[in-house]
Design a protein around this motif. Structure first.
Motif, PDB file in Angstrom:
ATOM      1  N   ASN A   1      37.044  46.960  66.967  1.00  0.00           N
ATOM      2  CA  ASN A   1      37.766  47.275  68.207  1.00  0.00           C
ATOM      3  C   ASN A   1      38.202  45.965  68.858  1.00  0.00           C
ATOM      4  O   ASN A   1      37.662  44.894  68.563  1.00  0.00           O
ATOM      5  CB  ASN A   1      36.910  48.153  69.135  1.00  0.00           C
ATOM      6  N   GLU A   2      39.171  46.031  69.724  1.00  0.00           N
ATOM      7  CA  GLU A   2      39.814  44.842  70.296  1.00  0.00           C
ATOM      8  C   GLU A   2      38.837  43.928  71.032  1.00  0.00           C
ATOM      9  O   GLU A   2      38.982  42.719  71.029  1.00  0.00           O
ATOM     10  CB  GLU A   2      40.897  45.279  71.305  1.00  0.00           C
ATOM     11  N   THR A   3      37.848  44.523  71.684  1.00  0.00           N
ATOM     12  CA  THR A   3      36.995  43.746  72.584  1.00  0.00           C
ATOM     13  C   THR A   3      35.615  43.462  72.000  1.00  0.00           C
ATOM     14  O   THR A   3      34.690  43.106  72.724  1.00  0.00           O
ATOM     15  CB  THR A   3      36.818  44.531  73.906  1.00  0.00           C
TER      16      THR A   3
ATOM     17  N   ALA B   1      40.924  49.574  66.225  1.00  0.00           N
ATOM     18  CA  ALA B   1      41.247  50.962  66.568  1.00  0.00           C
ATOM     19  C   ALA B   1      42.559  51.056  67.337  1.00  0.00           C
ATOM     20  O   ALA B   1      42.849  50.216  68.192  1.00  0.00           O
ATOM     21  CB  ALA B   1      40.127  51.538  67.419  1.00  0.00           C
ATOM     22  N   LEU B   2      43.344  52.085  67.024  1.00  0.00           N
ATOM     23  CA  LEU B   2      44.493  52.447  67.860  1.00  0.00           C
ATOM     24  C   LEU B   2      44.083  53.687  68.655  1.00  0.00           C
ATOM     25  O   LEU B   2      43.258  54.474  68.217  1.00  0.00           O
ATOM     26  CB  LEU B   2      45.693  52.808  66.985  1.00  0.00           C
ATOM     27  N   ASP B   3      44.718  53.859  69.790  1.00  0.00           N
ATOM     28  CA  ASP B   3      44.439  55.042  70.596  1.00  0.00           C
ATOM     29  C   ASP B   3      45.362  56.165  70.104  1.00  0.00           C
ATOM     30  O   ASP B   3      46.441  56.364  70.630  1.00  0.00           O
ATOM     31  CB  ASP B   3      44.718  54.705  72.067  1.00  0.00           C
ATOM     32  N   PHE B   4      44.922  56.878  69.053  1.00  0.00           N
ATOM     33  CA  PHE B   4      45.813  57.848  68.414  1.00  0.00           C
ATOM     34  C   PHE B   4      45.585  59.263  68.940  1.00  0.00           C
ATOM     35  O   PHE B   4      44.607  59.532  69.629  1.00  0.00           O
ATOM     36  CB  PHE B   4      45.670  57.786  66.889  1.00  0.00           C
ATOM     37  N   ASP B   5      46.532  60.141  68.619  1.00  0.00           N
ATOM     38  CA  ASP B   5      46.515  61.530  69.067  1.00  0.00           C
ATOM     39  C   ASP B   5      45.542  62.346  68.190  1.00  0.00           C
ATOM     40  O   ASP B   5      45.856  62.688  67.049  1.00  0.00           O
ATOM     41  CB  ASP B   5      47.952  62.076  68.951  1.00  0.00           C
TER      42      ASP B   5
ATOM     43  N   SER C   1      23.945  46.497  67.039  1.00  0.00           N
ATOM     44  CA  SER C   1      24.563  47.741  67.497  1.00  0.00           C
ATOM     45  C   SER C   1      24.622  48.712  66.342  1.00  0.00           C
ATOM     46  O   SER C   1      24.788  48.301  65.192  1.00  0.00           O
ATOM     47  CB  SER C   1      25.994  47.483  67.979  1.00  0.00           C
ATOM     48  N   THR C   2      24.518  49.985  66.611  1.00  0.00           N
ATOM     49  CA  THR C   2      24.662  51.000  65.567  1.00  0.00           C
ATOM     50  C   THR C   2      25.274  52.256  66.152  1.00  0.00           C
ATOM     51  O   THR C   2      24.988  52.617  67.293  1.00  0.00           O
ATOM     52  CB  THR C   2      23.300  51.312  64.895  1.00  0.00           C
ATOM     53  N   GLY C   3      26.148  52.881  65.381  1.00  0.00           N
ATOM     54  CA  GLY C   3      26.814  54.086  65.861  1.00  0.00           C
ATOM     55  C   GLY C   3      28.206  54.157  65.277  1.00  0.00           C
ATOM     56  O   GLY C   3      28.455  53.619  64.195  1.00  0.00           O
ATOM     57  N   VAL C   4      29.115  54.779  65.984  1.00  0.00           N
ATOM     58  CA  VAL C   4      30.456  54.996  65.448  1.00  0.00           C
ATOM     59  C   VAL C   4      31.259  53.691  65.447  1.00  0.00           C
ATOM     60  O   VAL C   4      31.100  52.844  66.333  1.00  0.00           O
ATOM     61  CB  VAL C   4      31.154  56.133  66.237  1.00  0.00           C
ATOM     62  N   ILE C   5      32.088  53.530  64.404  1.00  0.00           N
ATOM     63  CA  ILE C   5      32.928  52.348  64.242  1.00  0.00           C
ATOM     64  C   ILE C   5      34.266  52.574  64.925  1.00  0.00           C
ATOM     65  O   ILE C   5      34.811  53.671  64.873  1.00  0.00           O
ATOM     66  CB  ILE C   5      33.176  52.099  62.734  1.00  0.00           C
ATOM     67  N   GLY C   6      34.813  51.530  65.567  1.00  0.00           N
ATOM     68  CA  GLY C   6      36.213  51.579  66.005  1.00  0.00           C
ATOM     69  C   GLY C   6      36.434  51.976  67.445  1.00  0.00           C
ATOM     70  O   GLY C   6      37.580  52.093  67.873  1.00  0.00           O
ATOM     71  N   GLN C   7      35.391  52.219  68.185  1.00  0.00           N
ATOM     72  CA  GLN C   7      35.592  52.516  69.602  1.00  0.00           C
ATOM     73  C   GLN C   7      35.032  51.359  70.424  1.00  0.00           C
ATOM     74  O   GLN C   7      33.977  50.819  70.099  1.00  0.00           O
ATOM     75  CB  GLN C   7      34.901  53.839  69.972  1.00  0.00           C
ATOM     76  N   PRO C   8      35.734  50.961  71.502  1.00  0.00           N
ATOM     77  CA  PRO C   8      35.247  49.851  72.321  1.00  0.00           C
ATOM     78  C   PRO C   8      33.862  50.176  72.881  1.00  0.00           C
ATOM     79  O   PRO C   8      33.599  51.324  73.271  1.00  0.00           O
ATOM     80  CB  PRO C   8      36.276  49.770  73.457  1.00  0.00           C
ATOM     81  N   LEU C   9      32.990  49.183  72.883  1.00  0.00           N
ATOM     82  CA  LEU C   9      31.653  49.380  73.455  1.00  0.00           C
ATOM     83  C   LEU C   9      31.780  49.420  74.984  1.00  0.00           C
ATOM     84  O   LEU C   9      32.363  48.507  75.568  1.00  0.00           O
ATOM     85  CB  LEU C   9      30.758  48.210  73.034  1.00  0.00           C
TER      86      LEU C   9
ATOM     87  N   ILE D   1      49.881  59.695  60.631  1.00  0.00           N
ATOM     88  CA  ILE D   1      49.303  59.151  61.859  1.00  0.00           C
ATOM     89  C   ILE D   1      48.600  57.843  61.537  1.00  0.00           C
ATOM     90  O   ILE D   1      47.891  57.731  60.534  1.00  0.00           O
ATOM     91  CB  ILE D   1      48.360  60.165  62.550  1.00  0.00           C
ATOM     92  N   GLN D   2      48.846  56.827  62.363  1.00  0.00           N
ATOM     93  CA  GLN D   2      48.172  55.539  62.183  1.00  0.00           C
ATOM     94  C   GLN D   2      46.967  55.486  63.122  1.00  0.00           C
ATOM     95  O   GLN D   2      47.082  55.786  64.309  1.00  0.00           O
ATOM     96  CB  GLN D   2      49.138  54.394  62.502  1.00  0.00           C
ATOM     97  N   CYS D   3      45.820  55.111  62.580  1.00  0.00           N
ATOM     98  CA  CYS D   3      44.586  55.108  63.378  1.00  0.00           C
ATOM     99  C   CYS D   3      44.074  53.698  63.625  1.00  0.00           C
ATOM    100  O   CYS D   3      43.257  53.462  64.509  1.00  0.00           O
ATOM    101  CB  CYS D   3      43.487  55.878  62.664  1.00  0.00           C
ATOM    102  N   CYS D   4      44.515  52.758  62.798  1.00  0.00           N
ATOM    103  CA  CYS D   4      43.962  51.403  62.858  1.00  0.00           C
ATOM    104  C   CYS D   4      45.086  50.416  62.584  1.00  0.00           C
ATOM    105  O   CYS D   4      45.890  50.620  61.668  1.00  0.00           O
ATOM    106  CB  CYS D   4      42.857  51.297  61.802  1.00  0.00           C
ATOM    107  N   LYS D   5      45.162  49.378  63.403  1.00  0.00           N
ATOM    108  CA  LYS D   5      46.187  48.340  63.214  1.00  0.00           C
ATOM    109  C   LYS D   5      45.492  46.985  63.269  1.00  0.00           C
ATOM    110  O   LYS D   5      44.675  46.742  64.175  1.00  0.00           O
ATOM    111  CB  LYS D   5      47.218  48.457  64.343  1.00  0.00           C
ATOM    112  N   ASP D   6      45.763  46.137  62.312  1.00  0.00           N
ATOM    113  CA  ASP D   6      45.148  44.807  62.253  1.00  0.00           C
ATOM    114  C   ASP D   6      43.624  44.889  62.375  1.00  0.00           C
ATOM    115  O   ASP D   6      42.994  44.083  63.075  1.00  0.00           O
ATOM    116  CB  ASP D   6      45.719  43.908  63.354  1.00  0.00           C
ATOM    117  N   GLY D   7      43.054  45.882  61.727  1.00  0.00           N
ATOM    118  CA  GLY D   7      41.590  46.001  61.688  1.00  0.00           C
ATOM    119  C   GLY D   7      40.955  46.562  62.943  1.00  0.00           C
ATOM    120  O   GLY D   7      39.728  46.665  63.032  1.00  0.00           O
TER     121      GLY D   7
END
Lengths: 402, 402
Positions: A83-85, B352-356, A112-120, B344-350
């Motif tokens: 995730n970005e942050t 998460a994207l905020d997808f529908d 950290s452990t849990g789902v990948i790809g969501q900002p903490l 649908i794109q879910c991830c960009k440059d590694g």
């Protein structure tokens, strides 16, 4: 060496604690844990081999460059990966623990452990960490806070003697899905009051990982967040272990025991698992051969499903040995299924035996099964640990993120 | 090139047939099939890489030393592997086909599929083979007789031109569980009336296997009995293909098409499968990198379970890419889910994207899903094929043998 209570708080000077900070929606489930040593520790860690590494691992690796640490902060419910942050969050998580514990940020390990790809949601942690009440009887609470899809908390502790001085070592861990060699999604934290140098600590950890955590498999997936950390604060006041003497051997055995117990607990609690499997290969030419073959059996979806169905389908054991990429003579292999003192042989010299299907069904209906393959081609033996493949594995993983 | 009917009987001079001989208890399910060419064929085959090889493969390998064959006998219901009498049974099976078809035993290919470790009831075959009625319209019946846990028969045929001469090629195959690169429990039989030398036929087959059957995965298990055979009888009367000319390219493309279609049919019919998955990796530095990464995604139990649950858990795609053992930069990866023209794109440059989520759920609820990972680090692209992991996979494999 004897088994004792109190997990990561068994060793002198270690405190633990946990709280619900709000990463998880379920308020009855804690999601933030701390492990703290009253004095600075020698520390070693091993990390996932996954090319994709979560931010907490990067921060931890940096903080452990000098082999020292004093605290561990762990959150569940979010992997803080992809995730970005993520880097900012992991650094703030370390800072937040340092502020609360009044220690240096550089001496804090982050996991950290849990789902990948969501900002903490880092502010949850910052705003609620002060709810944690540290205590030397809070290991159980901490061990529960780090769980994800695990169904039982996992901890162990032992007492051992170094040159007549009593030392203690304890650990907690989590891991259920994404479990495979080279660290599955698992976190393991081990504490000891033994006085030992960080380079020996690291050597010991690395060797033992190969023979413990790297011998379990739940589903063949290796995660982005795994780590195993061991902290030694020296408060047992034993003569420092700085060379490969008998004391080192004693320490290493204690660490192996703790790590093996934690590893088996993870395998037994594999996602959806109903049965704990021990896959033993004996009579191999080398230890590496035995391990590769045992892991191949332990990882076979077909065999795991057969164990779920209590089906003595030893042909799938032969098959999994056969595709492991190890050189052996299939026409010498014997295969047994075992539960405690009940054993049944199904295959001799690579060929079917006319075995008692009723007895086999009895053995395979138990919740702990050993699958033994005897190659009769050498004297090396290795056991690996896993679990059966069940409807619940599919259910849990079909709908984990949502 | 165009798709036509009649499977292995599409090519001139090939007959097929099947019957219920009694290996299976279920009398409504055929369990013995023959494929026969009216003239001797150039023939090539590839076999399982499993260290444990069933007797039919050993017999076939010996019979194909001269690159010639005229018939294939296949039984389902029993793998004829790991039992005391396997070699004798496989030899008798070949002899029995030779007697029935009035050809040389050394020109008969033998294949078996089913449970491992039980003696093949060879007398069932010997006593009932004469029930088979060969015909040039019996490919469908033969393709059904070779199935085990498969739910649909699998066949394809094409017409193509070599120097203005119309040639035909067709194939049937089976495979559902134990499917993984290097030949899972799969049997594939391909026939053509093209005139081509056996060394070119073999080269063509080997290269195409890498790009077709070795790009599918159902469960990571590779069986003891797999083989893929191609027979060419030359009855199209084209000028012989003996060099790597344009004619060879045309033939090779036709063979690749037939093999790819058969491979995809196996993946789509994976044990318990509800969804057909295409895992595409693009932007890789090398074709091998792309294939390793795509297979890793395609084989991930966690991702397969997520697809079963229609969960856009792209983190598991990242994770599977990460542990594939290939060097790439995770921070450049884009991930998409696709069904027909919906993407649908879910991830960009590694990240998460905020997808529908609604749209993602719509796409993932379809029964054919493409999972695209764009590394943006090169120009190589590979697709691999697989299926979701379902309750039914566990059910089928929990109780297959009994």
């Amino acid at each position: 060496m004897k088994v004792i209570d109190q997990g990561v708080c068994a060793a002198k000077g270690f405190l633990a604690g946990a709280c619900h900070c709000g990463i998880r929606k379920n308020q009855s489930k804690d999601d933030l844990a701390l492990i703290y040593s009253q004095s600075l520790c020698q520390c070693a860690a091993v990390y996932t081999s996954n090319k994709v590494k979560a931010a907490p691992l990067k921060v931890t690796k940096k903080h452990l460059e000098n082999g020292m640490a004093q605290a561990i902060i762990v959150n569940s419910g979010n992997a803080n990966a992809c995730n970005e942050t993520e880097m900012e969050s992991a650094n703030r998580e370390a800072q937040c623990a340092a502020d609360f514990l009044k220690c240096e940020k550089e001496n804090v390990i982050v996991a950290s452990t849990g789902v990948i790809g969501q900002p903490l949601p880092i502010s949850c942690i910052e705003e609620n960490i002060q709810q944690i009440k540290l205590g030397n009887d809070q290991s159980f609470k901490a061990s529960q806070a780090i769980l994800t899809t695990d169904t039982i908390e996992k901890s162990i502790a032992v007492e051992f003697e170094i040159n007549g001085v009593v030392c203690h070592m304890g650990g907690i861990c989590k891991g259920s899905g994404m479990i495979h060699p080279n660290m599955g999604t698992m976190l393991a934290f081990i504490t000891t009051d033994c006085n030992i140098s960080s380079n020996l600590l690291e050597e010991c950890l690395k060797e033992n990982v190969k023979k413990t955590f790297n011998r379990i498999s739940v589903d063949g997936d290796t995660s982005t967040n795994d780590m195993c950390v061991v902290m030694a604060n020296g408060m047992a006041l034993n003569a420092p272990v700085t060379k490969k003497t008998d004391s080192f051997t004693v320490f290493k055995q204690a660490l192996r025991f703790v790590m093996e117990e934690l590893a088996k607990k993870i395998a037994a609690d594999g996602e959806g698992a109903g049965k704990f499997l021990t896959c033993t290969v004996k009579g191999a030419k080398t230890e590496q051969d035995a391990q590769t073959l045992a892991m191949s059996v332990c990882s076979s979806s077909l065999l795991k499903a057969a164990m779920f169905g209590s089906d003595a389908n030893w042909g799938r054991v032969m098959c999994a040995l056969g595709y492991a990429g190890v050189d052996f003579d299939p026409e010498m292999v014997d295969i047994y299924f075992k539960y405690k003192d009940q054993v049944i042989q199904c295959c001799k010299d690579g060929k079917a035996l006319d075995f008692d299907e009723e007895k086999a069904k009895d053995i395979l209906s138990q919740n702990e099964i050993e699958i033994i393959s005897d190659l009769k081609q050498g004297d090396q033996q290795v056991s690996c640990w896993g679990c059966d493949l069940t409807y619940d594995y599919v259910k849990i993983n079909g709908d984990y993120r949502t």
